[in-house]
Scaffold this motif. Structure first.
Motif, PDB file in Angstrom:
ATOM      1  N   VAL A  56       0.818  -1.224   0.000  1.00 13.85           N
ATOM      2  CA  VAL A  56       0.000   0.000   0.000  1.00 13.85           C
ATOM      3  C   VAL A  56       0.852   1.274   0.000  1.00 13.85           C
ATOM      4  O   VAL A  56       0.358   2.360   0.219  1.00 13.85           O
ATOM      5  CB  VAL A  56      -1.020   0.041   1.166  1.00 13.85           C
ATOM      6  CG1 VAL A  56      -2.159  -0.917   0.897  1.00 13.85           C
ATOM      7  CG2 VAL A  56      -0.363  -0.215   2.490  1.00 13.85           C
ATOM      8  N   THR A  57       2.153   1.137  -0.273  1.00 13.52           N
ATOM      9  CA  THR A  57       2.983   2.339  -0.384  1.00 13.52           C
ATOM     10  C   THR A  57       2.811   2.926  -1.799  1.00 13.52           C
ATOM     11  O   THR A  57       2.584   2.182  -2.757  1.00 13.52           O
ATOM     12  CB  THR A  57       4.470   2.001  -0.165  1.00 13.52           C
ATOM     13  OG1 THR A  57       4.781   0.864  -0.966  1.00 13.52           O
ATOM     14  CG2 THR A  57       4.763   1.701   1.288  1.00 13.52           C
ATOM     15  N   PRO A  58       2.938   4.259  -1.913  1.00 14.41           N
ATOM     16  CA  PRO A  58       2.746   4.870  -3.235  1.00 14.41           C
ATOM     17  C   PRO A  58       3.985   4.736  -4.117  1.00 14.41           C
ATOM     18  O   PRO A  58       4.661   5.703  -4.420  1.00 14.41           O
ATOM     19  CB  PRO A  58       2.449   6.340  -2.893  1.00 14.41           C
ATOM     20  CG  PRO A  58       3.040   6.571  -1.556  1.00 14.41           C
ATOM     21  CD  PRO A  58       3.126   5.255  -0.850  1.00 14.41           C
ATOM     22  N   TYR A  72      -0.056   2.051 -12.720  1.00 11.80           N
ATOM     23  CA  TYR A  72      -0.833   1.600 -13.858  1.00 11.80           C
ATOM     24  C   TYR A  72      -1.487   2.841 -14.467  1.00 11.80           C
ATOM     25  O   TYR A  72      -2.175   3.595 -13.774  1.00 11.80           O
ATOM     26  CB  TYR A  72      -1.900   0.583 -13.416  1.00 11.80           C
ATOM     27  CG  TYR A  72      -2.967   0.369 -14.451  1.00 11.80           C
ATOM     28  CD1 TYR A  72      -2.684  -0.315 -15.622  1.00 11.80           C
ATOM     29  CD2 TYR A  72      -4.248   0.887 -14.270  1.00 11.80           C
ATOM     30  CE1 TYR A  72      -3.661  -0.480 -16.598  1.00 11.80           C
ATOM     31  CE2 TYR A  72      -5.228   0.722 -15.235  1.00 11.80           C
ATOM     32  CZ  TYR A  72      -4.920   0.037 -16.392  1.00 11.80           C
ATOM     33  OH  TYR A  72      -5.879  -0.119 -17.350  1.00 11.80           O
ATOM     34  N   HIS A 126      -5.347   8.409 -14.764  1.00 11.36           N
ATOM     35  CA  HIS A 126      -4.011   8.597 -14.174  1.00 11.36           C
ATOM     36  C   HIS A 126      -3.047   9.192 -15.202  1.00 11.36           C
ATOM     37  O   HIS A 126      -2.215  10.032 -14.868  1.00 11.36           O
ATOM     38  CB  HIS A 126      -3.470   7.264 -13.634  1.00 11.36           C
ATOM     39  CG  HIS A 126      -4.161   6.810 -12.372  1.00 11.36           C
ATOM     40  ND1 HIS A 126      -5.289   6.039 -12.390  1.00 11.36           N
ATOM     41  CD2 HIS A 126      -3.888   7.042 -11.061  1.00 11.36           C
ATOM     42  CE1 HIS A 126      -5.691   5.801 -11.140  1.00 11.36           C
ATOM     43  NE2 HIS A 126      -4.863   6.405 -10.311  1.00 11.36           N
ATOM     44  N   GLU A 167     -10.450  11.002  -4.802  1.00 12.38           N
ATOM     45  CA  GLU A 167     -10.893  10.344  -3.562  1.00 12.38           C
ATOM     46  C   GLU A 167      -9.713   9.712  -2.822  1.00 12.38           C
ATOM     47  O   GLU A 167      -8.679   9.431  -3.430  1.00 12.38           O
ATOM     48  CB  GLU A 167     -11.921   9.254  -3.889  1.00 12.38           C
ATOM     49  CG  GLU A 167     -13.278   9.748  -4.316  1.00 12.38           C
ATOM     50  CD  GLU A 167     -14.009  10.528  -3.222  1.00 12.38           C
ATOM     51  OE1 GLU A 167     -13.648  10.373  -2.036  1.00 12.38           O
ATOM     52  OE2 GLU A 167     -14.916  11.300  -3.563  1.00 12.38           O
ATOM     53  N   VAL A 168      -9.924   9.459  -1.554  1.00 14.21           N
ATOM     54  CA  VAL A 168      -8.922   8.793  -0.724  1.00 14.21           C
ATOM     55  C   VAL A 168      -8.487   7.482  -1.387  1.00 14.21           C
ATOM     56  O   VAL A 168      -9.328   6.675  -1.779  1.00 14.21           O
ATOM     57  CB  VAL A 168      -9.542   8.480   0.667  1.00 14.21           C
ATOM     58  CG1 VAL A 168      -8.595   7.635   1.508  1.00 14.21           C
ATOM     59  CG2 VAL A 168      -9.893   9.760   1.391  1.00 14.21           C
ATOM     60  N   GLY A 169      -7.190   7.322  -1.555  1.00 13.13           N
ATOM     61  CA  GLY A 169      -6.648   6.051  -2.048  1.00 13.13           C
ATOM     62  C   GLY A 169      -6.707   5.867  -3.550  1.00 13.13           C
ATOM     63  O   GLY A 169      -6.420   4.783  -4.072  1.00 13.13           O
ATOM     64  N   GLY A 202      -4.823   7.317  -5.856  1.00 14.06           N
ATOM     65  CA  GLY A 202      -3.507   7.281  -6.519  1.00 14.06           C
ATOM     66  C   GLY A 202      -2.836   8.637  -6.712  1.00 14.06           C
ATOM     67  O   GLY A 202      -1.897   8.757  -7.494  1.00 14.06           O
ATOM     68  N   LYS A 203      -3.267   9.645  -5.970  1.00 15.33           N
ATOM     69  CA  LYS A 203      -2.706  10.996  -6.152  1.00 15.33           C
ATOM     70  C   LYS A 203      -1.204  11.038  -5.847  1.00 15.33           C
ATOM     71  O   LYS A 203      -0.396  11.515  -6.637  1.00 15.33           O
ATOM     72  CB  LYS A 203      -3.447  12.008  -5.246  1.00 15.33           C
ATOM     73  CG  LYS A 203      -4.935  12.050  -5.480  1.00 15.33           C
ATOM     74  CD  LYS A 203      -5.627  13.007  -4.532  1.00 15.33           C
ATOM     75  CE  LYS A 203      -5.630  12.550  -3.077  1.00 15.33           C
ATOM     76  NZ  LYS A 203      -6.392  11.323  -2.829  1.00 15.33           N
ATOM     77  N   THR A 204      -0.831  10.521  -4.670  1.00 16.24           N
ATOM     78  CA  THR A 204       0.575  10.585  -4.274  1.00 16.24           C
ATOM     79  C   THR A 204       1.438   9.728  -5.192  1.00 16.24           C
ATOM     80  O   THR A 204       2.586  10.066  -5.488  1.00 16.24           O
ATOM     81  CB  THR A 204       0.724  10.147  -2.790  1.00 16.24           C
ATOM     82  OG1 THR A 204      -0.151  10.965  -1.994  1.00 16.24           O
ATOM     83  CG2 THR A 204       2.139  10.334  -2.294  1.00 16.24           C
ATOM     84  N   TYR A 238      -5.322  -3.379 -14.039  1.00 13.43           N
ATOM     85  CA  TYR A 238      -4.520  -2.903 -12.904  1.00 13.43           C
ATOM     86  C   TYR A 238      -3.909  -4.089 -12.143  1.00 13.43           C
ATOM     87  O   TYR A 238      -2.719  -4.116 -11.847  1.00 13.43           O
ATOM     88  CB  TYR A 238      -5.440  -2.077 -11.988  1.00 13.43           C
ATOM     89  CG  TYR A 238      -4.850  -1.666 -10.655  1.00 13.43           C
ATOM     90  CD1 TYR A 238      -4.176  -0.459 -10.524  1.00 13.43           C
ATOM     91  CD2 TYR A 238      -4.986  -2.470  -9.514  1.00 13.43           C
ATOM     92  CE1 TYR A 238      -3.647  -0.064  -9.294  1.00 13.43           C
ATOM     93  CE2 TYR A 238      -4.462  -2.087  -8.296  1.00 13.43           C
ATOM     94  CZ  TYR A 238      -3.792  -0.883  -8.191  1.00 13.43           C
ATOM     95  OH  TYR A 238      -3.260  -0.505  -6.970  1.00 13.43           O
ATOM     96  N   ARG A 298       0.093  -5.041 -11.855  1.00 15.94           N
ATOM     97  CA  ARG A 298       0.858  -5.120 -10.597  1.00 15.94           C
ATOM     98  C   ARG A 298       1.481  -6.510 -10.430  1.00 15.94           C
ATOM     99  O   ARG A 298       2.602  -6.635  -9.933  1.00 15.94           O
ATOM    100  CB  ARG A 298      -0.019  -4.747  -9.398  1.00 15.94           C
ATOM    101  CG  ARG A 298      -0.432  -3.270  -9.394  1.00 15.94           C
ATOM    102  CD  ARG A 298      -0.939  -2.817  -8.032  1.00 15.94           C
ATOM    103  NE  ARG A 298       0.112  -2.816  -7.048  1.00 15.94           N
ATOM    104  CZ  ARG A 298       0.598  -1.714  -6.457  1.00 15.94           C
ATOM    105  NH1 ARG A 298       0.120  -0.522  -6.734  1.00 15.94           N
ATOM    106  NH2 ARG A 298       1.550  -1.811  -5.558  1.00 15.94           N
ATOM    107  N   PRO A 353      -7.831   2.045  -5.937  1.00 15.87           N
ATOM    108  CA  PRO A 353      -6.634   1.192  -5.910  1.00 15.87           C
ATOM    109  C   PRO A 353      -6.193   0.739  -4.509  1.00 15.87           C
ATOM    110  O   PRO A 353      -5.819  -0.413  -4.343  1.00 15.87           O
ATOM    111  CB  PRO A 353      -5.574   2.077  -6.568  1.00 15.87           C
ATOM    112  CG  PRO A 353      -6.349   2.929  -7.511  1.00 15.87           C
ATOM    113  CD  PRO A 353      -7.643   3.219  -6.808  1.00 15.87           C
ATOM    114  N   ASN A 407      -5.694  -3.121  -3.440  1.00 12.75           N
ATOM    115  CA  ASN A 407      -4.443  -3.690  -2.915  1.00 12.75           C
ATOM    116  C   ASN A 407      -4.669  -4.437  -1.603  1.00 12.75           C
ATOM    117  O   ASN A 407      -4.170  -5.550  -1.420  1.00 12.75           O
ATOM    118  CB  ASN A 407      -3.411  -2.579  -2.689  1.00 12.75           C
ATOM    119  CG  ASN A 407      -2.816  -2.081  -3.987  1.00 12.75           C
ATOM    120  OD1 ASN A 407      -3.332  -2.385  -5.066  1.00 12.75           O
ATOM    121  ND2 ASN A 407      -1.744  -1.331  -3.911  1.00 12.75           N
TER     122      ASN A 407
END
Ligand SMILES: Nc1ncnc2c1ncn2[C@@H]1O[C@H](COP(=O)(O)OP(=O)(O)OP(=O)(O)O)[C@@H](O)[C@H]1O
Ligand SMILES: [Mg+2]
Length: 283
Positions: free
Chosen positions: A15-17, A23, A28, A51-53, A55-57, A199, A203, A232, A236
């Motif tokens: 779950v680390t960015p 993907y 994205h 939204e939270v999670g 993939g922004k970061t 996706y 991965r 995402p 994960n």
């Protein structure tokens, strides 16, 4: 734990960015193109939400990986602190020593730094993640910061990254001067059903496990999509659990039933997949 069983080089659903795993869904990819355009056109401000999670970061990480050699980047996470503290962190992340300086001195230091970068033809970028936490007052100060400019270009590009609340914040009447300087806000959307499948395959591929025959059936993708809504991070978390369930069951085929079992595991606190079966000893 299960890497060896499936033959992965590394865990596929961390779950680390990690930008290596990015993907590129249409959304994205668009987001990456938008921030790249904004920064290199020296627009002054760019803003990206989602939204939270979603993939922004991770997208920001990919951007930094791609262009770091030609950029001078400061990356800060915003919490609800006043501008002076933010300024201190910005100076620090640009490698400037701001210990003991007051606000005016820090601004001067930063200004001199930005002029030097400009003379060296380097583009300075300030990335503020979790920017939905910024107060209107701090955002207004950031607008002033972006006023540092030569006749034809901004000396500092400011990238605001945050959850959808950031859009509400930027649309406040008192921030209309800032809002006018942002050329559109880019929003990353959740993955659709087809993306979810691609996706997951992507991965697995990056983690090096495909050749080892871990196989997700079509109904497993349906279940994962339904559970995660195309977010995402939730994909994960679920896939990591599902692979553990598969490992315990000694199978390399992930079907809908196995996914549902993984979901049950996640939803019953304190219970691990070992509850359902006893792992068979393996050679
Ligand atoms: N397009 C993508 N490709 C591969 N992995 C992704 C993608 N988008 C997100 N992820 C993965 O999902 C997880 C969450 O991503 P990330 O931390 O970037 O989300 P976020 O939008 O910044 O979340 P938050 O709102 O909590 O800050 C990470 O493990 C990340 O690697
Ligand atoms: Mg984030």
């Amino acid at each position: 734990m299960y890497e060896e069983f499936f033959g992965f080089k590394e865990l596929p659903f961390n779950v680390t960015p990690d930008p290596r795993f990015l993907y590129r869904s249409v959304s994205h990819r668009d987001a990456l193109a938008y921030i790249t355009y904004g920064v290199f056109q020296r627009k002054g401000f760019v803003a990206m939400t989602g939204e939270v999670g979603v993939g922004k970061t991770t997208v920001v990480g990919a951007f930094i990986d791609l262009f770091e050699p030609s950029l001078e980047v400061a990356f800060v996470f915003s919490t609800k602190f006043p501008f002076e503290q933010l300024l201190f962190l910005i100076c620090k992340d640009f490698g400037l020593s701001a210990d003991g300086l007051n606000k005016a001195q820090m601004l001067l230091l930063l200004n001199e730094f930005l002029i030097r970068q400009n003379e060296d033809n380097r583009n300075a970028v300030l990335i503020i993640d979790e920017a939905q936490n910024l107060s209107p007052e701090v955002l207004e100060e950031l607008r002033m910061l972006s006023n540092l400019e030569t006749r034809d270009r901004k000396l500092l590009q400011i990238m605001l990254v945050g959850q959808p609340e950031l859009e509400t914040l930027l649309n406040m009447n008192e921030l209309r001067q800032l809002r006018q300087r942002i050329p559109g806000i880019c929003r990353i959307s959740m993955l659709n059903r087809e993306d979810v499948e691609n996706y997951i395959r992507y991965r697995l591929d990056v983690a090096g496990g495909r050749g080892n025959g871990v196989h997700f059936t079509s109904d497993s993708f349906d279940e994962i999509y339904h559970y995660s809504n195309g977010i995402p991070r939730l994909i994960n978390i679920l896939c990591d659990r599902v692979l553990l369930v598969a490992y315990v069951a000694d199978t390399r085929v992930v079907d809908g039933r196995l996914v549902r079992e993984g979901i049950r595991d996640l939803e019953s606190p304190g219970v691990s997949s070992g509850r359902h079966r006893v792992a068979k000893p393996r050679a």
